[in-house]
Motif scaffolding. Structure first.
Motif, mmCIF file in Angstrom:
data_model
loop_
_atom_site.group_PDB
_atom_site.id
_atom_site.type_symbol
_atom_site.label_atom_id
_atom_site.label_comp_id
_atom_site.label_asym_id
_atom_site.label_seq_id
_atom_site.Cartn_x
_atom_site.Cartn_y
_atom_site.Cartn_z
ATOM 1 N N ASN A 165 0.193 1.271 5.780
ATOM 2 C CA ASN A 165 -0.080 2.701 5.932
ATOM 3 C C ASN A 165 -1.431 2.979 6.587
ATOM 4 O O ASN A 165 -2.005 4.053 6.401
ATOM 5 C CB ASN A 165 -0.041 3.390 4.552
ATOM 6 C CG ASN A 165 1.254 3.170 3.822
ATOM 7 O OD1 ASN A 165 1.348 2.298 2.969
ATOM 8 N ND2 ASN A 165 2.278 3.937 4.165
ATOM 9 N N GLN A 166 -1.996 2.018 7.376
ATOM 10 C CA GLN A 166 -3.315 2.230 7.967
ATOM 11 C C GLN A 166 -3.271 3.331 9.026
ATOM 12 O O GLN A 166 -2.248 3.533 9.699
ATOM 13 C CB GLN A 166 -3.827 0.931 8.603
ATOM 14 C CG GLN A 166 -4.111 -0.181 7.605
ATOM 15 C CD GLN A 166 -5.150 0.211 6.585
ATOM 16 O OE1 GLN A 166 -4.801 0.665 5.490
ATOM 17 N NE2 GLN A 166 -6.415 0.054 6.928
ATOM 18 N N ALA A 167 -4.380 4.051 9.192
ATOM 19 C CA ALA A 167 -4.470 5.076 10.233
ATOM 20 C C ALA A 167 -4.275 4.450 11.607
ATOM 21 O O ALA A 167 -3.646 5.030 12.487
ATOM 22 C CB ALA A 167 -5.829 5.784 10.146
ATOM 23 N N ASN A 214 -1.934 -3.026 10.357
ATOM 24 C CA ASN A 214 -0.930 -3.318 9.336
ATOM 25 C C ASN A 214 -0.495 -4.785 9.404
ATOM 26 O O ASN A 214 -0.614 -5.451 10.411
ATOM 27 C CB ASN A 214 0.301 -2.423 9.529
ATOM 28 C CG ASN A 214 0.016 -0.972 9.168
ATOM 29 O OD1 ASN A 214 -0.926 -0.698 8.426
ATOM 30 N ND2 ASN A 214 0.804 -0.051 9.688
ATOM 31 N N PRO A 236 -3.664 4.652 3.455
ATOM 32 C CA PRO A 236 -4.703 3.852 4.110
ATOM 33 C C PRO A 236 -5.688 3.296 3.078
ATOM 34 O O PRO A 236 -5.998 3.950 2.081
ATOM 35 C CB PRO A 236 -5.389 4.852 5.046
ATOM 36 C CG PRO A 236 -4.406 5.969 5.206
ATOM 37 C CD PRO A 236 -3.657 6.052 3.927
ATOM 38 N N THR A 271 0.834 -1.205 0.000
ATOM 39 C CA THR A 271 0.000 0.000 0.000
ATOM 40 C C THR A 271 0.866 1.251 0.000
ATOM 41 O O THR A 271 2.027 1.245 0.409
ATOM 42 C CB THR A 271 -0.915 0.023 1.227
ATOM 43 O OG1 THR A 271 -0.106 0.017 2.409
ATOM 44 C CG2 THR A 271 -1.828 -1.186 1.253
#
Length: 628
Positions: free
Chosen positions: A109-111, A116, A85, A82
């Motif tokens: 890259n998740q908030a 992840n 997000p 990624t």
């Protein structure tokens, strides 16, 4: 570890376990306890070596244990990684790669960084990959190679956590470990280097700001400073006087222009805007004139309102009547006095608003409206107090009288229990009622209970479906009617006549005395039934219901064939007896076997030995089936 080939009695087929097959006679294999325990213990040893606790309900533990034991610091590569997000569901495009089901994706890259790690793509919700769905499979320093992608293709990313994380709880962070940084090849005057000494950003600036120089002025800044200095000198002068030569020409090139002007102005009066400024004393100012005029007008108006502060307004107000005072005196002479007036004729007053309570005069309309509001929509028979009193029986305590009367009444209900009735018979209950005849006699009115024909149609109908009936009902199983026909006979069901001494007659007694069973069966309606044919048939005893059926089928040797009975047994098939009909030489040892049966059919098999002369050809199997 191998199959228990040396253990006797296991029943392996071709060296492997086999299931029981009744149709072929195959006996199922047995699993020795020692062998089964050894295999289980060997699996448990692998799980324990991976540092995992055995879980009977987890069927993937052996695979996870092997993956853990054989794991390296590098995970199996992913399809893409990624760049920001994403939603962890559905087929989507990431970093220019159109994903398909079961692709592996590095989500980094998740908030919420706890989300992840490596996922498996699905049309619905994504789940973490098989080799990345437990904390033990998430080790600090893990490298993840990326196969494709506009930005991340050909790179490797490293898990930078310094302590073993708890999957789903600990935030997982990643850093580029290997591969392209996204900087195009070339020479750069200004570069940015990361912690690993790699150029991650480059540029070729052409300005002092681009190089970060702060102690020099740009061309624009220098030009602006010069212009500011010039503007300070000119200071907004008009275009015709914004240069020194223009100013010199304007003052006549007089090097002593100031003295020249001072001498010329010495003989002039100072400029003023008032009479006093010029010293004029024989004239009134505008203010003095205006004040004098206003004072004269105010003396005439003397505080009159705006609508009467001019003569023409006053003239209009008195209708231009030069004798207005006399006109008013004559008009007032014909009016009634304010105190105690003596009014004649039909006097009208404004109708007060409903509910008014003040000194205002009440018109007849106001009074009638008040009375109508009191009566409301009462009927004509109850629109006066006298009529209401008569209706209440002239009882001043009517409410108390009604309350006391209602106290002795039962509350409204829909059942006998609701009214407290104990001597009534419920439509459905577990009561045990007893009925008795009212009078002795043989008339229809002398019985304890009378059951009538449907709708009490009398002579209009004679069919059994209109007959008086009692229904016996075994819930959800069976029900029967006990009828009385129009001829007086009792029937159990629409056709089963109940025999009694009134309808058997002396002939039946004679037949029974002569032991003539066939004749008795005929009289009682008990008859045997049958249906005989060449290939199959059946016979049923009318009294006991016993049935015997027979038939034949052509069956290939060592194969199971189904034989349908000529008719289904109404209740149950008790047994099936088979026999072979082929008399070929060498078939002495051939026999027929019953595999199973139902009410409708039986499964039969012709079997033969393996000796000389035994024929595998098809043969006929005859059977007899007994049931009821």
């Amino acid at each position: 570890m191998d199959f228990p080939k040396t253990t006797p009695g296991v029943g392996l087929v071709n060296g492997k376990f086999a299931d029981e097959n009744p149709s072929t006679g195959q006996i199922g294999s047995l699993i020795p306890a020692a062998w089964g325990n050894a295999v289980t213990q060997e699996i448990l040893n692998v799980i324990a070596a991976a540092g995992m606790a055995a879980n009977e309900g987890d069927l993937s533990q052996l695979l996870k244990a092997i993956q853990t034991i054989t794991a390296t610091d590098s995970k199996r590569s992913v399809r893409c990684a990624t760049t920001g997000p994403i939603a962890l569901s559905g087929l989507q495009t990431i970093d220019g790669v159109a994903l398909a089901a079961n692709d592996r994706v590095l989500v980094k890259n998740q908030a919420s960084a706890a989300q992840n790690w490596i996922y498996t793509v699905a049309a619905g919700a994504w789940v973490r990959a098989q080799d990345a769905n437990e904390s033990i499979e998430c080790i600090p320093g893990h490298l993840v190679p990326v196969q494709s992608g506009t930005l991340n293709g050909g790179t490797s990313w490293q898990l930078t956590n310094t302590t073993p994380p708890t999957l789903g709880t600990t935030a997982l962070t990643f850093a580029l470990a290997q591969g392209k940084t996204g900087i195009a090849p070339g020479a750069y005057k200004n570069v940015t280097v990361d912690a690993f000494g790699r150029v991650v950003e480059g540029s070729n600036p052409t300005t002092v700001a681009g190089f970060g120089i702060t102690d020099a002025n740009t061309k624009t800044e220098v030009a602006s400073a010069i212009q500011t200095a010039v503007d300070g000198i000119v200071n907004g002068a008009p275009g015709l006087l914004n240069q020194l030569n223009k100013i010199a020409a304007a003052i006549g090139n007089d090097a002593n222009f100031a003295g020249t002007m001072a001498n010329a102005l010495a003989g002039k009066a100072g400029k003023a805007t008032t009479l006093a400024g010029y010293g004029i004393a024989d004239a009134f100012t505008k203010v003095a004139v205006t004040s004098a005029i206003q004072a004269a007008v105010d003396g005439i108006v003397n505080g009159a309102p705006g609508l009467l502060n001019q003569l023409n307004k006053i003239a209009n107000a008195i209708d231009n009547d030069p004798n207005f005072a006399g006109t008013m005196v004559n008009a007032l002479a014909s009016k009634a006095p304010l105190a105690n007036p003596n009014l004649t004729g039909t006097v009208t007053v404004p109708t007060a608003a409903p509910g008014s309570n003040n000194g205002q005069a009440a018109s007849t309309a106001f009074v009638r409206a008040a009375i109508a509001a009191l009566i409301g929509s009462s009927p004509a028979a109850l629109d006066t107090l006298k009529e209401l009193a008569d209706a209440l029986g002239n009882d001043p305590n009517f409410a108390t009288t009604m309350t006391n009367a209602l106290a002795g009444k039962a509350a409204k209900a829909t059942t006998l229990d609701g009214y407290g009735i104990t001597d009534g018979l419920k439509t459905r209950s577990d009561q045990f009622p007893a009925f008795f005849s009212k009078t002795a006699g043989m008339n229809y009115t002398d019985g304890a209970i009378q059951i009538r024909e449907m709708g009490m149609v009398g002579n209009a109908q004679s069919g059994i479906d209109f007959a008086p009936a009692i229904v016996f009902h075994w819930t959800n199983r069976i029900f029967k009617h006990l009828f009385m026909s129009a001829g007086g006979d009792l029937f159990w069901g629409p056709t089963g006549k109940v025999l009694h001494t009134d309808n058997m007659g002396p002939m039946l007694y004679a037949l029974m005395g002569a032991n003539n069973e066939a004749a008795v069966r005929n009289v009682l309606g008990i008859t045997n039934t049958s249906n005989f044919g060449g290939g199959g048939g059946w016979w049923r005893d009318g009294q006991t219901g016993l049935m015997i059926q027979y038939g034949t089928i052509l069956a290939q040797a060592e194969s199971v064939y189904g034989a349908s009975f000529p008719t289904a047994f109404p209740n149950f098939c008790l047994m099936v007896i088979p026999a072979t009909l082929n008399g070929a030489t060498g078939d002495d040892d051939v026999f027929a076997r019953v595999i199973s049966w139902t009410r409708q059919n039986a499964s039969l098999k012709a079997e033969y030995g393996t000796g000389n002369g035994h024929s595998p050809a098809a043969r006929n199997i005859a059977y007899i089936a007994i049931g009821y």
